[in-house]
Scaffold this motif. Structure first.
Motif, PDB file in Angstrom:
ATOM      1  N   PHE A  92      16.876 -86.839  -4.657  1.00 32.21           N
ATOM      2  CA  PHE A  92      15.663 -86.395  -5.457  1.00 32.21           C
ATOM      3  C   PHE A  92      16.073 -86.881  -6.978  1.00 32.21           C
ATOM      4  N   PHE A 102       8.706 -92.763  -4.653  1.00 32.18           N
ATOM      5  CA  PHE A 102       8.555 -92.319  -5.954  1.00 32.18           C
ATOM      6  C   PHE A 102       8.239 -93.485  -6.955  1.00 32.18           C
ATOM      7  N   LEU A 127      12.141 -93.104   0.237  1.00 37.92           N
ATOM      8  CA  LEU A 127      11.953 -92.111  -0.811  1.00 37.92           C
ATOM      9  C   LEU A 127      11.638 -92.703  -2.257  1.00 37.92           C
ATOM     10  N   VAL A 171      14.852 -81.756 -11.503  1.00 34.98           N
ATOM     11  CA  VAL A 171      14.924 -81.351 -10.031  1.00 34.98           C
ATOM     12  C   VAL A 171      15.423 -79.905 -10.057  1.00 34.98           C
ATOM     13  N   LYS A 182      19.652 -82.896  -2.873  1.00 37.84           N
ATOM     14  CA  LYS A 182      19.074 -82.602  -4.233  1.00 37.84           C
ATOM     15  C   LYS A 182      19.502 -83.999  -4.887  1.00 37.84           C
ATOM     16  N   VAL A 187      10.683 -80.670  -7.247  1.00 40.21           N
ATOM     17  CA  VAL A 187      10.453 -81.195  -8.481  1.00 40.21           C
ATOM     18  C   VAL A 187       9.347 -81.038  -9.347  1.00 40.21           C
TER      19      VAL A 187
END
Ligand SMILES: C[S@@+](CC[C@H](N)C(=O)[O-])C[C@H]1O[C@@H](n2cnc3c(N)ncnc32)[C@H](O)[C@@H]1O
Length: 290
Positions: free
Chosen positions: A217, A158, A154, A231, A214, A243
């Motif tokens: 993220f 990003f 993840l 977020v 959450k 997001v």
């Protein structure tokens, strides 16, 4: 929607402090014929995903300007990508996925609908090989990040998003969030998939078990996007996480009447999905787009 059941879910989610343990998706790249067709079918007009698509589509349309290049990470069969491209004919779209059968399905659908402003690429969202630095105005993704194997992937995704975005680039990502109580999962699956295939029901269960938190993220945004992403999660129970780049929202103008028309054409249960997302994300701080 049976309100007492929703209240029970809310109460259970409030009293649990920690998220459930994560179980990664058994099928991260969706190559199987049944998975492709179940997912394509769930995204059809009035299908299980149609209300959620409409809600997120309105938010994405707020960020897309004529002339933009928009990247969709994990575009799958293009259900959402096709609608976004149709509503923004003066922008260019690139959809990436690691499933060739999904990309073939997307190409077939785009041809059938006469949508020509979309390019499809076989690419991994954790590397985005072939997507040049600072070439993208808007990055979007829908229900795809939970297919990544772990938090490190993840973060790498990003990092790549930050690499390919232009300095004033914008993002809108939506995905499931990890719930706190195992009994919430059948509730959310049941209300979204009534009358759908067993394949889609199973996929929904796997998705909720594979969702990131959450906090995952928030960490990825803080490390790689900073002020370019904020977020949000559905209040009380983090069933959905979004997001979104703050402060760039234009009025929906041309797309608004069409989005409203599509909302009114949804069946009751799917309209309820839109209303529930609007209410619970709004209470979580995300202003409604429609
Ligand atoms: C649940 S589908 C979502 C499809 C689409 N975004 C939508 O909302 O309809 C997730 C998609 O992510 C793709 N995927 C999984 N891992 C990926 C990766 N590392 N890079 C690109 N696509 C990936 C899968 O093949 C699948 O098509």
């Amino acid at each position: 929607m049976p309100v007492p059941e929703l209240l029970r879910i809310i109460a259970r989610e409030i009293f649990e402090r920690d998220p459930l343990a994560r179980t990664p998706e058994p099928c991260q790249i969706m190559n199987e014929r049944e998975a492709v067709s179940a997912y394509t079918n769930g995204g059809r007009q009035n299908g299980a995903l149609s209300g959620a698509y409409l809600y997120h589509l309105a938010h994405m349309c707020q960020l897309v300007h004529p002339g933009d290049v928009v990247l969709d990470l994990g575009c799958g069969p293009g259900n959402l990508l096709g609608q976004l491209a149709e509503l923004n004919p003066r922008a260019e779209f690139v959809g990436v996925d690691l499933s060739q059968p999904m990309l073939d399905q997307a190409a077939k659908m785009l041809r059938a609908k006469g949508i020509y402003n979309v390019e499809l690429k076989y690419a991994d969202m954790t590397t985005l090989v072939g997507v040049p630095d600072q070439s993208i105005d808007v990055a979007v993704s829908s229900m795809a990040f939970h297919h990544l194997p772990d938090e490190e992937c993840l973060d790498r995704t990003f990092e790549q998003i930050a690499r390919v975005l232009k300095p004033n680039g914008r993002v809108y990502f939506n995905d499931f969030g990890r719930l706190r109580n195992a009994e919430s999962i059948p509730y959310f699956v049941g209300r979204a998939t009534e009358g759908e295939s067993q394949e889609l029901i199973d996929d929904y269960y796997h998705s909720l078990h594979a969702a990131f938190t959450k906090a995952d993220f928030e960490r990825a945004v803080l490390c790689f996007l900073r002020g370019r992403g904020r977020v949000y999660a559905t209040v009380v129970s983090p069933f959905q996480v979004v997001v979104k780049t703050p402060g760039h929202c234009q009025k929906l103008l041309a797309a608004k009447p069409e989005l409203k028309r599509r909302f009114h054409a949804l069946p009751r249960a799917r309209k309820a999905d839109v209303r529930q997302l609007s209410l619970f994300l709004n209470l979580g701080g995300l202003r409604n787009a429609l």
